[in-house]
Design a protein around this motif. Structure first.
Motif, short mmCIF file in Angstrom:
data_model
loop_
_atom_site.label_atom_id
_atom_site.label_comp_id
_atom_site.label_asym_id
_atom_site.label_seq_id
_atom_site.Cartn_x
_atom_site.Cartn_y
_atom_site.Cartn_z
N ASP A 212 0.99 -1.06 -0.08
CA ASP A 212 0.13 0.15 -0.04
C ASP A 212 0.70 1.27 0.01
OD1 ASP A 212 -1.73 2.08 0.34
OD2 ASP A 212 -2.86 0.87 1.88
N PHE A 213 1.24 1.61 -1.28
CA PHE A 213 2.48 2.65 -1.27
C PHE A 213 1.78 3.98 -0.81
CE2 PHE A 213 4.27 -0.72 -3.82
CZ PHE A 213 5.63 -0.65 -3.37
N PRO A 214 0.74 4.47 -1.51
CA PRO A 214 -0.04 5.82 -0.93
C PRO A 214 -0.01 5.82 0.51
CG PRO A 214 -1.26 4.70 -2.84
CD PRO A 214 -0.29 3.90 -2.31
N ARG B 230 2.71 1.20 -13.36
CA ARG B 230 2.46 2.92 -13.70
C ARG B 230 1.39 3.53 -13.25
NH1 ARG B 230 6.62 4.07 -17.12
NH2 ARG B 230 7.62 2.54 -18.11
N VAL B 231 0.21 2.67 -13.30
CA VAL B 231 -0.78 3.36 -12.70
C VAL B 231 -0.86 3.45 -11.14
CG1 VAL B 231 -3.41 2.85 -12.26
CG2 VAL B 231 -2.44 2.41 -14.64
N MET C 90 -1.21 7.24 -9.46
CA MET C 90 -2.11 7.23 -8.26
C MET C 90 -1.27 7.78 -7.05
SD MET C 90 -4.39 3.74 -8.48
CE MET C 90 -5.16 4.26 -7.01
N LEU C 91 0.00 7.38 -7.03
CA LEU C 91 0.83 8.07 -5.75
C LEU C 91 1.22 9.31 -6.18
CD1 LEU C 91 2.39 7.09 -3.19
CD2 LEU C 91 4.17 6.44 -4.76
N ARG D 271 -2.23 16.08 -3.84
CA ARG D 271 -3.33 16.44 -3.00
C ARG D 271 -2.75 16.50 -1.50
NH1 ARG D 271 -6.49 12.64 -4.16
NH2 ARG D 271 -6.02 10.77 -2.76
N THR D 272 -1.97 15.46 -1.03
CA THR D 272 -1.51 15.80 0.31
C THR D 272 -0.62 16.87 0.49
OG1 THR D 272 -1.31 13.28 0.43
CG2 THR D 272 -0.07 14.63 2.00
#
Length: 453
Positions: A13-15, A279-280, A284-285, A291-292
């Motif tokens: 869960d990289f994010p 890549r997706v 996303m990250l 956003r963060t």
């Protein structure tokens, strides 16, 4: 936060991992923990490297390196330089990668980190191999191997042997390559490293293939493929299927060759889909990070505005208080001068002088205090009300002295504002210390500022 980030990274869960890393970074900046920042920036760099985002990885590694150099932490510098070398090698910037590896090596040698020294020697050997400088590659890989043998790291030793065997094969020394690979296969079996065993079998199969020993090459590669399928290592499976297709084509078994080639394409498609997914995930990250960062910037802006507002109120209170002190000092000076003149001025002027004196004496300080109290409350909230609840035996005069003391006024300045004598203020302060039970080594101002109100 760092440890939680590492857990999420392991879970894929990289994010979430990045979110906790960034939170940890903010916390370490807040407490000025420079080395904590170094390690966290390095962790974020590694996260991006694992995702294949070389640009972001380089950015975070570079920031980490700058801090490590500022703190003169050689061990951290060495590791980060090695990481930057990894990124440059992936990007194909081999001379640049080599430069970072060599700088990392010198630092690791200076701090006596033998195991890490062995890793970097191996990295240098692999870069030289990619640059077709095979004798240099051999030299560095042999030094790497010697360290792993010395430190007893059998997994690392087996990997060094595999890389060394590949170099010997490319140099045309097939006999030496076979000797080393046979030892490598046995060692990987002993330590239970199935991926290493499969890779060594593939390398040995390639040596047999180049020697024209097709049956033996086929046997070795099929065994390697079986292991790769068991441990689900797609990249190894892809390489093995392609090599086996070649072997069977040379053997004249075109049907089997086609079968392996079709399997190769299926695996490559799976790998392509996995790469697309990766890549997706990077996109996303990046969106998550943007956003963060916007949220973090918004919070920083709010915090800055709040700090500016507090600073404005602090200055406004200080200015008003100073004006109040100076005004009251001036009134006192004027009053005393008029009192001395009252009995010596001509009779026709005495009534005027006494009228002015009465006006000064009858000046109502209530309005002045209300203005001060409003500005004090804007800055310090309900400090006076809470203090009164905490210490219910404090008199109104003592509460006023507490408020004026909190804004760092001297005894003389407090006396001027309250239209009283310095001795009276000192008596109040003495009683306050008793009522508040303040230790002898602590000032009244420090005590009041330490109260959690």
């Amino acid at each position: 936060s760092v440890n939680i980030g590492m857990i999420f990274k392991v879970l894929g869960d990289f994010p979430r991992a990045l979110e906790y890393y960034l939170q940890a970074l903010d916390d370490m900046i807040a407490v000025d923990d420079a080395m904590g920042q170094v390690h966290t920036l390095n962790n974020i760099g590694n996260l991006y490297f694992d995702l294949g985002d070389s640009s972001q990885a380089l950015d975070y590694f570079s920031r980490s390196l700058a801090l490590a150099q500022e703190k003169d932490n050689l061990r951290a510098e060495a590791q980060i330089m090695n990481n930057i070398g990894n990124v440059q090698e992936r990007l194909g910037n081999l001379p640049t990668a080599l430069g970072y590896y060599e700088r990392s090596l010198k630092l690791k040698q200076s701090v006596g980190d033998r195991h890490s020294e062995g890793n970097t020697l191996g990295n240098i050997g692999i870069v030289y191999q990619q640059m077709d400088k095979l004798e240099d590659a051999k030299k560095y890989l042999e030094r790497s191997l010697a360290i792993f043998q010395e430190t007893g790291d059998r997994d690392a030793e087996a990997n060094a042997l595999l890389n060394l065997a590949v170099v010997h094969h490319r140099c045309g020394d097939s006999a030496k390559a076979v000797e080393i690979l046979t030892k490598t296969i046995s060692m990987n079996q002993d330590v239970g490293n199935m991926e290493g065993e499969s890779a060594a079998l593939l390398a040995l199969g390639r040596v047999r293939l180049d020697a024209g020993q097709l049956e033996e090459a086929d046997s070795l590669m099929r065994k390697a493929l079986s292991i790769a399928e068991e441990i689900q290592t797609k990249s190894l499976q892809s390489n093995l299927c392609l090599e086996l297709s070649k072997v069977h084509r040379l053997m004249g078994d075109y049907e089997q060759s086609l079968d392996y080639y079709e399997r190769f394409h299926r695996i490559e498609k799976e790998l392509y889909n996995a790469e697309s997914d990766r890549r997706v995930q990077i996109l996303m990250l990046q969106l998550h990070m943007e956003r963060t960062e916007k949220e973090r910037e918004m919070y920083r802006s709010k915090a800055e505005l709040l700090e500016q507002d507090v600073e404005f109120k602090r200055r406004e209170l200080a200015s008003h208080t100073l004006n109040l002190v100076e005004r009251n000092k001036l009134l006192t000076t004027v009053r005393r001068s008029l009192e001395r003149l009252a009995d010596v001025v001509p009779l026709e002027n005495r009534a005027t002088v006494k009228e002015i004196l009465n006006s000064i004496k009858n000046n109502d300080p209530t309005t002045e205090w209300e203005i001060f109290s409003d500005k004090f409350q804007d800055l310090h909230g309900e400090f006076t009300q809470i203090l009164a609840k905490m210490y219910s035996d404090l008199s109104p005069a003592e509460l006023k002295i507490c408020a004026l003391t909190k804004v760092h006024l001297s005894t003389k300045e407090i006396a001027a504002i309250l239209h009283t004598s310095v001795r009276t203020v000192e008596a109040h302060r003495y009683r306050l210390r008793k009522k508040l039970d303040i230790p002898g080594d602590l000032s009244l101002t420090s005590f009041l500022n330490s109260l959690q109100t």
